[in-house]
Write a protein that holds these residues in place. Sequence first.
Motif, PDB file in Angstrom:
ATOM      1  N   UNK A   2       0.654  -1.087   0.396  1.00  0.00           N
ATOM      2  CA  UNK A   2       0.033  -0.127   0.517  1.00  0.00           C
ATOM      3  C   UNK A   2       0.601   1.500   0.331  1.00  0.00           C
ATOM      4  N   UNK A   3       0.191   2.177  -0.745  1.00  0.00           N
ATOM      5  CA  UNK A   3       1.048   3.739  -0.976  1.00  0.00           C
ATOM      6  C   UNK A   3       0.291   4.251  -0.043  1.00  0.00           C
ATOM      7  N   UNK A   4       0.850   4.653   1.406  1.00  0.00           N
ATOM      8  CA  UNK A   4       0.521   6.390   2.353  1.00  0.00           C
ATOM      9  C   UNK A   4       0.482   7.339   1.726  1.00  0.00           C
ATOM     10  N   UNK A   5      -0.348   8.072   2.052  1.00  0.00           N
ATOM     11  CA  UNK A   5      -0.277   9.646   1.533  1.00  0.00           C
ATOM     12  C   UNK A   5      -0.272  10.888   3.217  1.00  0.00           C
ATOM     13  N   UNK A   6       0.840  10.988   3.726  1.00  0.00           N
ATOM     14  CA  UNK A   6       1.143  11.086   5.123  1.00  0.00           C
ATOM     15  C   UNK A   6       0.369  12.656   4.517  1.00  0.00           C
ATOM     16  N   UNK A   7      -0.516  13.341   5.685  1.00  0.00           N
ATOM     17  CA  UNK A   7      -0.809  14.586   5.591  1.00  0.00           C
ATOM     18  C   UNK A   7      -0.309  14.943   7.726  1.00  0.00           C
ATOM     19  N   UNK A   8       0.187  16.371   7.072  1.00  0.00           N
ATOM     20  CA  UNK A   8       0.995  16.515   8.247  1.00  0.00           C
ATOM     21  C   UNK A   8      -0.026  18.299   9.062  1.00  0.00           C
ATOM     22  N   UNK A   9       0.059  17.058  10.412  1.00  0.00           N
ATOM     23  CA  UNK A   9      -0.429  18.272  11.180  1.00  0.00           C
ATOM     24  C   UNK A   9       0.107  20.324  10.664  1.00  0.00           C
ATOM     25  N   UNK A  10      -0.145  21.209  11.101  1.00  0.00           N
ATOM     26  CA  UNK A  10      -0.224  22.278  10.559  1.00  0.00           C
ATOM     27  C   UNK A  10       0.249  22.084  12.466  1.00  0.00           C
ATOM     28  N   UNK A  11       1.722  23.252  12.297  1.00  0.00           N
ATOM     29  CA  UNK A  11       2.161  22.931  14.038  1.00  0.00           C
ATOM     30  C   UNK A  11       1.773  24.037  14.147  1.00  0.00           C
ATOM     31  N   UNK A  12       0.270  25.153  14.101  1.00  0.00           N
ATOM     32  CA  UNK A  12      -0.011  25.971  14.566  1.00  0.00           C
ATOM     33  C   UNK A  12      -1.506  25.187  15.514  1.00  0.00           C
ATOM     34  N   UNK A  13      -1.644  24.019  15.391  1.00  0.00           N
ATOM     35  CA  UNK A  13      -2.516  23.161  15.553  1.00  0.00           C
ATOM     36  C   UNK A  13      -1.887  21.517  16.576  1.00  0.00           C
ATOM     37  N   UNK A  14      -0.732  21.789  16.103  1.00  0.00           N
ATOM     38  CA  UNK A  14       0.233  20.982  16.947  1.00  0.00           C
ATOM     39  C   UNK A  14       0.150  20.078  18.334  1.00  0.00           C
ATOM     40  N   UNK A  15       0.445  21.892  19.425  1.00  0.00           N
ATOM     41  CA  UNK A  15       0.130  22.147  21.030  1.00  0.00           C
ATOM     42  C   UNK A  15      -0.988  21.572  21.810  1.00  0.00           C
ATOM     43  N   UNK A  16      -2.189  22.039  20.720  1.00  0.00           N
ATOM     44  CA  UNK A  16      -3.315  22.002  21.426  1.00  0.00           C
ATOM     45  C   UNK A  16      -4.244  19.983  21.037  1.00  0.00           C
ATOM     46  N   UNK A  17      -3.897  19.596  19.696  1.00  0.00           N
ATOM     47  CA  UNK A  17      -3.502  18.155  19.526  1.00  0.00           C
ATOM     48  C   UNK A  17      -3.466  17.711  20.469  1.00  0.00           C
ATOM     49  N   UNK A  18      -1.751  18.004  20.944  1.00  0.00           N
ATOM     50  CA  UNK A  18      -1.190  17.448  21.871  1.00  0.00           C
ATOM     51  C   UNK A  18      -1.750  17.444  23.333  1.00  0.00           C
ATOM     52  N   UNK A  19      -2.343  18.425  23.437  1.00  0.00           N
ATOM     53  CA  UNK A  19      -2.942  18.683  24.849  1.00  0.00           C
ATOM     54  C   UNK A  19      -3.851  18.058  25.718  1.00  0.00           C
TER      55      UNK A  19
END
Length: 102
Positions: A2-19
Amino acid sequence: MPAYQIHRLKESQRQQFRWAPHTSGVTIAKPRDYEPARVVEAASPYAAWLALRGTEEELQVGDVLEVEGGELRILKYIGFEEARWYVPEPVPSPAAPPVEVT
């Protein structure tokens, strides 16, 4: 393989996701919070993670892998879990006013 398309979380949203608290079940991801990146071929999401580990393109918590056909997996601290793109509900059209018959 399988081929996986990577979608990177924007840095502005990364901290919100982490917490954000961990939730079980399907994670809803908003496409506007992601930027498409490269495509990687791997036997599984974990094989893709392992192949990119230690490189500049390493997968980070919050990144999404999309397999051909639209199935999504989001990387969380506990591993990969199922995800879906957010689809807004259609706005109901206002009801047409009743027509008076004379």
